[in-house]
Design a protein around this motif. Structure first.
Motif, short mmCIF file in Angstrom:
data_model
loop_
_atom_site.label_atom_id
_atom_site.label_comp_id
_atom_site.label_asym_id
_atom_site.label_seq_id
_atom_site.Cartn_x
_atom_site.Cartn_y
_atom_site.Cartn_z
N HIS A 328 -13.12 -22.87 -80.17
CA HIS A 328 -13.52 -23.62 -81.36
C HIS A 328 -13.79 -25.08 -81.01
O HIS A 328 -13.04 -25.69 -80.22
CB HIS A 328 -12.41 -23.58 -82.42
N ASN A 329 -14.81 -25.67 -81.62
CA ASN A 329 -15.09 -27.09 -81.45
C ASN A 329 -14.50 -27.82 -82.68
O ASN A 329 -15.01 -27.66 -83.79
CB ASN A 329 -16.59 -27.35 -81.37
N PRO A 330 -13.46 -28.60 -82.50
CA PRO A 330 -12.81 -29.22 -83.66
C PRO A 330 -13.67 -30.25 -84.39
O PRO A 330 -13.33 -30.66 -85.50
CB PRO A 330 -11.57 -29.88 -83.04
N HIS A 331 -14.77 -30.67 -83.78
CA HIS A 331 -15.62 -31.68 -84.42
C HIS A 331 -16.72 -31.06 -85.29
O HIS A 331 -17.31 -31.75 -86.11
CB HIS A 331 -16.24 -32.59 -83.36
N GLY A 332 -16.97 -29.77 -85.09
CA GLY A 332 -18.02 -29.10 -85.87
C GLY A 332 -18.78 -28.13 -85.00
O GLY A 332 -18.69 -28.16 -83.77
#
Length: 356
Positions: A328-332
């Motif tokens: 997962h990319n926590p920024h989007g």
């Protein structure tokens, strides 16, 4: 006769102690105020005492740390940066008087962190106070230059991952900063954030408020806006593009509160995070900490109930441990569920590791 002597001795001790308490005004904690809130692990204690009689000051904290200050005859104001533990702290300040023994005062402080249970919200009586007011700075100006740094010697290219800007002025030597003496401990942890370790404090501490802290407007000339996101984008252009052109959002980033997960000064963790990645993510996403994450189809069968989320090497990032941000990319993301995919098919992220 013996009773009279004992009574006289007790009376002498009482008078001696009473005088000591009366003179307790010779030890004054000017800052911080009692029941103050801090959003980082360090506080600066400012003390006023009698230079003629007090020879030593000690500050004792809940971390079992004692800070000692040797006083000088010509000086009556002293300051010391101390480290706090998460949550409530009781700080004891003792002045050793060469004539009357010692005086002691105490204050209660609260180190707040939104991602640490028990420290995420201060008790009712605690408030946030700001040091950099005209009155407080006048006290400190006898020893310190309280003006913002004026000696910007050069422009330096500041690089963040995937981006760069030349719009920021920095000191050739960060130790020349007027902020350094008091705030250097903020950068003492393992991983320092570039603006902090270079003492470019004005990048974030603009003195302006934003949507979430409008009630603090005008309380400090070094106030930082909340949300802080626009200040982060001064350097982090790559993250700005991800956040503004994604299809799935993450709560803290959508709200522009980068500092909920990152400590903008420094941290013991990678990327200045307030906790190690897995612990940080499962603070909010506790349901993913059960070991039952991604439980469909072959994943459930091969892993006896769910896909691992830690405790194994990350095949897609050699040298790093498997954690939530492996998938997962926590920024989007342009994919669903913040997955590191460019399209709508979630299983394409599996190919990062399972290439056969």
């Amino acid at each position: 006769m013996r009773r009279n002597k004992a009574f006289a001795l007790l009376l002498f001790v009482f008078i001696f102690l009473w005088q000591g308490r009366a003179d307790n005004g010779n030890l004054v904690i000017l800052f911080p105020k009692n029941s103050s809130i801090y959003d980082d692990a360090f506080a600066s204690i400012v003390i006023k005492t009698d230079p003629k009689t007090v020879k030593k000051i000690e500050i004792y904290t809940d971390l079992n740390k004692t800070y000692t200050i040797a006083t000088k005859p010509e000086k009556n104001i002293y300051c010391k940066s101390i480290r706090l533990k998460l949550g409530k702290n009781r700080i004891f300040v003792t002045a050793y008087d060469q004539k009357r023994g010692s005086y002691e005062k105490k204050i209660d402080l609260f180190y707040r962190s939104e991602v640490h249970e028990g420290a995420d919200e201060a008790p009712y009586k605690y408030e946030k106070f700001f040091f950099h007011t005209d009155k407080n700075e006048k006290t400190c100006s006898t020893c310190h230059n309280m003006e913002p740094d004026k000696q910007m010697a050069q422009k330096k290219k500041i690089k963040a991952k995937g981006s760069a800007t030349t719009d920021i002025e920095v000191l050739e030597n960060p130790q020349d900063s007027n902020c350094y003496t008091c705030h250097n401990p903020l950068t003492s942890r393992k991983n320092g954030h570039a603006p902090s370790v270079n003492f470019m404090c004005g990048v974030c501490h603009t003195g302006k408020a934003a949507e979430n802290n409008l009630d603090e407007e005008g309380k400090s000339k070094y106030l930082q806006p909340d949300p802080i996101m626009e200040r982060c984008f001064v350097c982090h252009e790559r993250i700005e593009k991800i956040m503004k052109h994604n299809r799935s959002d993450h709560g803290p980033t959508k709200l522009g509160r980068c500092n909920k997960c990152h400590n903008p000064h420094s941290s013991e963790n990678i990327f200045f995070l307030r906790k190690p990645i897995w612990e940080l993510c499962t603070t909010c996403h506790a349901e993913k900490a059960t070991g039952k994450h991604v439980i469909s189809s072959f994943v459930y069968i091969r892993n006896k109930g769910g896909h691992p989320t830690r405790g194994r090497p990350d095949p897609s990032r050699p040298g790093r441990e498997l954690v939530c941000s492996s998938c997962h990319n926590p920024h989007g993301s342009m994919g669903p569920f913040l997955l590191r995919t460019k399209g709508p098919v979630p299983f394409s992220v599996c190919r990062r590791c399972h290439k056969k």
